[in-house]
Design an enzyme around this catalytic site. Structure first.
Site, PDB file in Angstrom:
ATOM      1  N   CYS A  90       8.399-109.372  22.164  1.00 51.98           N
ATOM      2  CA  CYS A  90       7.635-109.925  23.293  1.00 51.98           C
ATOM      3  C   CYS A  90       6.297-109.217  23.496  1.00 51.98           C
ATOM      4  CB  CYS A  90       8.445-109.855  24.579  1.00 51.98           C
ATOM      5  SG  CYS A  90      10.054-110.617  24.413  1.00 51.98           S
ATOM      6  N   ASN A 100      10.963-117.703  29.098  1.00 54.81           N
ATOM      7  CA  ASN A 100      10.482-116.554  28.316  1.00 54.81           C
ATOM      8  C   ASN A 100      10.168-117.031  26.907  1.00 54.81           C
ATOM      9  OD1 ASN A 100      10.163-114.240  26.816  1.00 54.81           O
ATOM     10  ND2 ASN A 100      12.017-113.220  27.559  1.00 54.81           N
ATOM     11  N   HIS A 131       4.168-110.103  30.885  1.00 56.74           N
ATOM     12  CA  HIS A 131       5.066-110.895  30.044  1.00 56.74           C
ATOM     13  C   HIS A 131       5.987-111.695  30.958  1.00 56.74           C
ATOM     14  CE1 HIS A 131       7.936-112.250  27.244  1.00 56.74           C
ATOM     15  NE2 HIS A 131       8.859-111.344  27.495  1.00 56.74           N
TER      16      HIS A 131
END
Ligand code: ACO
Length: 332
Positions: free
Chosen positions: A117, A289, A259
């Site tokens: 990520c 996500n 994020h």
């Protein structure tokens, strides 16, 4: 507020997500979950899911074309293509090479970088290093993922979290007209002692794909609560460190793009760093996500919608499997 002269400028952004929307209500029909649980624990309402024929490189290319258009550049102007992804088209060659072919970016060197990520913050840090050292004039950085392909759709603890998408940015060297803009600083860190908390460890050379599939080891595995705690700690450290190093405080930041893993992680990070909640850009409710794609999608969307305005100070902060984390301070 004193800032060192930036040398790497953001020239353009773009993003692309698949058309198909998968809502929490849709998930209720697939696993034992419910909309209220998902929204309360994650902030997610829906996510995008790629159709079977769509590839990561195609999604990345669509985002890249928009970023190039925004930058007013042609594919042949790009010297380096860097793709952050954990769901590339193949083990090798690099997804960046497929993107290069699709774009016709014939003058570029192309490679992938794997930092989960944190991938986009990492590739953008590399872009800054290449441009500020004079080794490249224009660098295209992309975060792109088809996480739906490595999610276990029978595991309710993970399948509600992830989505597909890609975001891209074009970076170039500052000139007289934009000398007061660009990357001010970057921060990167990893802790390889925590690899087991979030991973997809089957299908590499340690557990070959045939064996991995037989034992369900080719899916994302996550220890949610441990990841949550580490994410808050690491992201707040990345924010505090980069601000302190540059003589800034949370008040100087105009827009924070964290994020987009989970709204609770974002809120907890903000509380620890004293950045006002209204400065935080959030789209996890609509995209879930998307790992390395989440920050460049948010950055592109925020620029498109006017949530980011010229002259503002933007802080990107991310955290991912590895663990890897980092931040990037940018004047736009
Ligand atoms: N629907 C309904 N109930 C569920 C679901 C679901 N989808 N998933 C788990 N539950 C249940 C559990 O079985 C458990 O039930 P029990 O109490 O009867 O045993 C209960 O909900 C609580 O489970 P927890 O795992 O303790 O739930 P938690 O509050 O920790 O939330 C979550 C889980 C959302 C995954 C949280 O731990 C989290 O956000 N972790 C961070 C991880 C993250 O965001 N990862 C994304 C990837 S990391 C990255 O991007 C860098």
């Amino acid at each position: 507020m004193s800032l060192k002269t930036p040398k790497t400028v953001l020239l353009g952004t773009g993003y692309s997500v698949p058309e198909k929307v998968l809502t929490n209500q849709d998930l209720e029909k697939m696993v034992d979950t419910n909309d209220q649980w998902i929204q309360e624990r994650t902030g997610i309402k829906e996510r995008r899911i790629a159709s079977p024929e769509l590839t990561t490189s195609e999604l990345c290319t669509r985002a890249a074309r928009k970023a190039l258009h925004d930058a007013g550049l042609k594919p042949k102007d790009i010297d380096v293509i860097l793709v952050g992804t954990v769901t590339g088209d193949a083990l090798f060659p690099a997804t960046a090479c497929y993107v290069q072919e699709k774009l016709g970016a014939v003058n570029a060197a192309a490679m992938d970088l794997q930092a989960a990520c944190a991938g986009f913050v990492y590739v953008s840090t590399m872009a800054d290093a290449l441009i500020s050292s004079g080794k490249a004039k224009h660098v295209l950085t992309i975060g792109g993922e088809l996480l739906s392909r490595i999610v276990d759709w029978t595991d309710r603890s993970t399948c509600v979290l992830f989505g597909d998408g890609a975001g891209a940015a074009v970076w170039g060297a500052a000139n007289d007209k934009n000398a007061n803009k660009g990357i001010i600083d970057t921060y990167m860190k990893s802790d390889g002692r925590l690899t087991e908390l979030l991973c997809s460890y089957g299908g590499g050379t340690k557990i070959p794909m045939k064996e991995a599939v037989e034992n369900n080891q080719h899916f994302i595995k996550m220890q949610g609560q441990e990841v949550f705690k580490s994410a808050v700690k690491a992201m707040s450290e990345a924010v505090k460190s980069i601000l302190a190093k540059n003589g800034l405080t949370g008040e100087d930041v105009d827009v924070l793009i964290p994020h987009q893993a989970n709204i609770r992680i974002m809120n907890a990070t903000v509380r620890k760093t004293k950045i006002a909640e209204e400065k935080v850009y959030v789209n996890v409710d609509r995209f879930g996500n998307t790992s390395a794609a989440s920050i460049p999608i948010a950055l592109a969307e925020a620029r498109e919608t006017g949530a980011i305005k010229p002259g503002q100070l933007i802080l990107l902060v991310s955290f991912g499997g590895g663990f890897t984390w980092g931040s990037l301070l940018l004047q736009v």
